[in-house]
Every structure is written in structure tokens, then in C-alpha cells.
Scaffold this active site. Structure first.
Site, PDB file in Angstrom:
ATOM      1  N   LYS A  49       0.843  -1.197   0.000  1.00  0.00           N
ATOM      2  CA  LYS A  49       0.000   0.000   0.000  1.00  0.00           C
ATOM      3  C   LYS A  49       0.887   1.260   0.000  1.00  0.00           C
ATOM      4  O   LYS A  49       0.688   2.146  -0.826  1.00  0.00           O
ATOM      5  CB  LYS A  49      -0.947   0.008   1.215  1.00  0.00           C
ATOM      6  CG  LYS A  49      -1.884  -1.208   1.247  1.00  0.00           C
ATOM      7  CD  LYS A  49      -2.902  -1.124   2.371  1.00  0.00           C
ATOM      8  CE  LYS A  49      -2.307  -1.151   3.785  1.00  0.00           C
ATOM      9  NZ  LYS A  49      -1.691  -2.456   4.173  1.00  0.00           N
ATOM     10  N   ARG A  84      11.491  -5.747   4.066  1.00  0.00           N
ATOM     11  CA  ARG A  84      11.320  -4.342   4.419  1.00  0.00           C
ATOM     12  C   ARG A  84      11.999  -4.007   5.750  1.00  0.00           C
ATOM     13  O   ARG A  84      12.486  -2.883   5.934  1.00  0.00           O
ATOM     14  CB  ARG A  84       9.812  -4.073   4.520  1.00  0.00           C
ATOM     15  CG  ARG A  84       9.430  -2.644   4.733  1.00  0.00           C
ATOM     16  CD  ARG A  84       7.938  -2.456   4.607  1.00  0.00           C
ATOM     17  NE  ARG A  84       7.219  -2.944   5.771  1.00  0.00           N
ATOM     18  CZ  ARG A  84       5.885  -2.895   5.902  1.00  0.00           C
ATOM     19  NH1 ARG A  84       5.148  -2.427   4.916  1.00  0.00           N
ATOM     20  NH2 ARG A  84       5.298  -3.334   6.989  1.00  0.00           N
ATOM     21  N   ARG A 112      -9.531  -0.020   9.621  1.00  0.00           N
ATOM     22  CA  ARG A 112      -8.880  -1.303   9.857  1.00  0.00           C
ATOM     23  C   ARG A 112      -9.756  -2.279  10.641  1.00  0.00           C
ATOM     24  O   ARG A 112      -9.320  -3.374  10.952  1.00  0.00           O
ATOM     25  CB  ARG A 112      -7.591  -1.045  10.639  1.00  0.00           C
ATOM     26  CG  ARG A 112      -6.378  -1.735  10.053  1.00  0.00           C
ATOM     27  CD  ARG A 112      -5.203  -1.287  10.876  1.00  0.00           C
ATOM     28  NE  ARG A 112      -3.982  -1.939  10.529  1.00  0.00           N
ATOM     29  CZ  ARG A 112      -3.048  -1.413   9.744  1.00  0.00           C
ATOM     30  NH1 ARG A 112      -3.217  -0.252   9.160  1.00  0.00           N
ATOM     31  NH2 ARG A 112      -1.921  -2.065   9.539  1.00  0.00           N
TER      32      ARG A 112
HETATM   33  P1  ADP Z   1       1.333  -2.329   7.819  1.00  0.00           P
HETATM   34  O1  ADP Z   1       0.027  -2.213   7.087  1.00  0.00           O
HETATM   35  O2  ADP Z   1       2.486  -2.526   6.928  1.00  0.00           O
HETATM   36  O3  ADP Z   1       1.320  -3.314   8.914  1.00  0.00           O
HETATM   37  P2  ADP Z   1       0.899   0.363   8.968  1.00  0.00           P
HETATM   38  O4  ADP Z   1       1.934   1.413   8.879  1.00  0.00           O
HETATM   39  O5  ADP Z   1      -0.351   0.562   8.169  1.00  0.00           O
HETATM   40  O6  ADP Z   1       1.650  -0.974   8.571  1.00  0.00           O
HETATM   41  O7  ADP Z   1       0.466   0.135  10.491  1.00  0.00           O
HETATM   42  C1  ADP Z   1       1.403  -0.140  11.500  1.00  0.00           C
HETATM   43  C2  ADP Z   1       0.683  -0.317  12.834  1.00  0.00           C
HETATM   44  O8  ADP Z   1       0.042   0.915  13.214  1.00  0.00           O
HETATM   45  C3  ADP Z   1      -0.444  -1.336  12.830  1.00  0.00           C
HETATM   46  O9  ADP Z   1       0.020  -2.658  13.034  1.00  0.00           O
HETATM   47  C4  ADP Z   1      -1.311  -0.830  14.004  1.00  0.00           C
HETATM   48  O10 ADP Z   1      -0.749  -1.181  15.238  1.00  0.00           O
HETATM   49  C5  ADP Z   1      -1.197   0.677  13.867  1.00  0.00           C
HETATM   50  N1  ADP Z   1      -2.301   1.225  13.024  1.00  0.00           N
HETATM   51  C6  ADP Z   1      -2.186   1.768  11.779  1.00  0.00           C
HETATM   52  N2  ADP Z   1      -3.388   2.135  11.308  1.00  0.00           N
HETATM   53  C7  ADP Z   1      -4.294   1.814  12.263  1.00  0.00           C
HETATM   54  C8  ADP Z   1      -5.725   1.909  12.370  1.00  0.00           C
HETATM   55  N3  ADP Z   1      -6.489   2.406  11.373  1.00  0.00           N
HETATM   56  N4  ADP Z   1      -6.313   1.472  13.516  1.00  0.00           N
HETATM   57  C9  ADP Z   1      -5.586   0.972  14.512  1.00  0.00           C
HETATM   58  N5  ADP Z   1      -4.262   0.818  14.478  1.00  0.00           N
HETATM   59  C10 ADP Z   1      -3.600   1.230  13.366  1.00  0.00           C
END
Ligand code: ADP
Length: 192
Positions: A14, A128, A89
Site C-alpha cells: 500500500k 522491508r 482497519r
Molecule cells: P502495515 O500495514 O504494513 O502493517 P501500517 O503502517 O499501516 O503498517 O500500520 C502499522 C501499525 O500501526 C499497525 O500494526 C497498528 O498497530 C497501527 N495502526 C495503523 N493504522 C491503524 C488503524 N487504522 N487502527 C488501529 N491501528 C492502526
């Protein structure tokens, strides 16, 4: 305004493809993960609380990410829309996003899902970890918990957005970045 959701499991790419999509359609890319990592880097109270949950592979509270999203919607101007990455999420965030947009007389435009297998999630995140140095990428236990969290809490959004007639997806399991980018942009052309 357009409100696109870039959907998919951790490691699907993404963040890798968001910049190209945002540029092509004049969208602001908003990654809740990046916003949270910025809070951690700045050493804020919110960042400290988020770090414990992120490092465990759990989600941070809905109110935290929803506050960030609303602030972005309120303050960012000069674009044709938003590309949401990592949000919503879970089902309650999706329902809250619908309410947030409804208040503004808007709605989710479309959801673009990037699909990969659990084995590919592990492979991509392992690669990564070396490049980006994220603590939540380095531990197998955290990655396994993120995969579990994805299947339990995030994957049900596919049915939620399918029921609304807003879900499309592309398979990016394997292949080079350029090849997958072309697939993702072709999907966006179809739904934009
Ligand atoms: P990836 O999709 O590669 O795991 P992200 O950068 O999207 O990484 O997210 C990293 C962490 O941040 C997630 O594992 C979660 O703990 C937190 N996080 C990100 N977006 C959300 C969300 N919408 N709701 C709750 N926690 C989130």
C-alpha cells in the site's frame, strides 16, 4: 471530493504504490501507520501509548486514528480527494468513517484491495525490515500477530464494502514492483 481506500494486509505494498496513485489523481495520501510513527518519533504521549500496541501487533484505539483522519479532512486543501492507507482497519472504524463523511455530505468513493498470501506477507515484511528498520517488522511474533489481527478484524471489511458495491481488488502476490504498480494503476483507472 473523492475518498479512496487503499486496502490490503500488511506488506501488500500500500505504502509502495500510494505515492504514484496520489500523484496521478491529485489525492492526499494519508497513512495512519505513518502518522502514528511520526508521533512515536516526536516522543508525544500519544506516540508512547501507541508504540506499545504497535510493537505487540495490535491496533491502537479507534478514537486515536479517527481523530487523525478528521484533522486531515479538516485541514488539507487543494486536492481532489484523499487516499486512505491503513484506515479503516476494523468494522467500527468503517462505520465511523461513513458517519464522518456523511456529516460532510460525502461518502467513500471506492476501495482498492491489494491481495497477497500470508507467506508473501512474511517475505515482504522480512525484506522491508532490513530497509526501513521498523521495530514492528523485525519480530516474527509481532508479524504473526499483525497477520492474525488482519484476518480477524480487517478482512471483514471486504464483505462490508462489497455489500456497498464499492470493493475491487487486484492480485499482487509476487511480481516486480513496476509490474504491480501497473496493475494497481489499471485498477484505479477502472474505479476512478
Ligand atoms: P502495515 O500495514 O504494513 O502493517 P501500517 O503502517 O499501516 O503498517 O500500520 C502499522 C501499525 O500501526 C499497525 O500494526 C497498528 O498497530 C497501527 N495502526 C495503523 N493504522 C491503524 C488503524 N487504522 N487502527 C488501529 N491501528 C492502526
Amino acid at each position: 471530493m473523492k475518498y479512496y481506500i487503499l486496502f490490503g494486509p500488511p506488506g501488500a505494498g500500500k505504502g509502495t504504490h500510494a505515492g504514484a496513485i496520489a500523484q496521478k489523481y491529485n489525492l492526499k495520501h494519508i497513512s495512519t501507520g505513518e502518522l502514528l510513527r511520526a508521533e512515536i518519533a516526536a516522543g508525544t504521549e500519544l506516540g508512547k501509548q501507541a508504540k506499545t500496541l504497535i510493537d505487540a501487533g495490535s491496533l491502537v484505539p479507534d478514537s486515536v486514528v479517527e481523530g487523525m483522519i478528521e484533522t486531515a479532512f479538516d485541514t488539507i486543501k487543494g486536492v481532489d480527494g484523499f487516499l486512505l492507507d491503513g484506515f479503516p482497519r476494523n468494522l467500527s472504524q468503517a462505520a465511523d468513517l461513513d458517519k464522518i463523511l456523511e456529516k460532510r455530505g460525502e461518502s467513500v468513493t471506492a476501495v482498492a484491495g491489494l491481495m497477497i498470501s500470508d507467506d508473501m506477507i512474511r517475505e515482504r515484511i522480512k525484506g522491508r525490515a532490513v530497509i526501513e528498520g521498523r521495530a514492528d517488522d523485525a519480530s516474527d511474533e509481532t508479524v504473526n500477530n499483525r497477520i492474525k489481527t488482519y484476518h480477524a478484524q480487517t478482512e471483514p471489511l471486504i464483505e462490508y464494502y462489497k455489500a456497498a458495491g464499492k470493493y475491487w481488488e487486484v492480485n499482487v502476490d509476487g511480481g516486480e514492483i513496476a509490474e504491480n504498480r501497473a496493475r494497481v494503476l489499471a485498477l484505479m483507472d477502472k474505479i476512478a
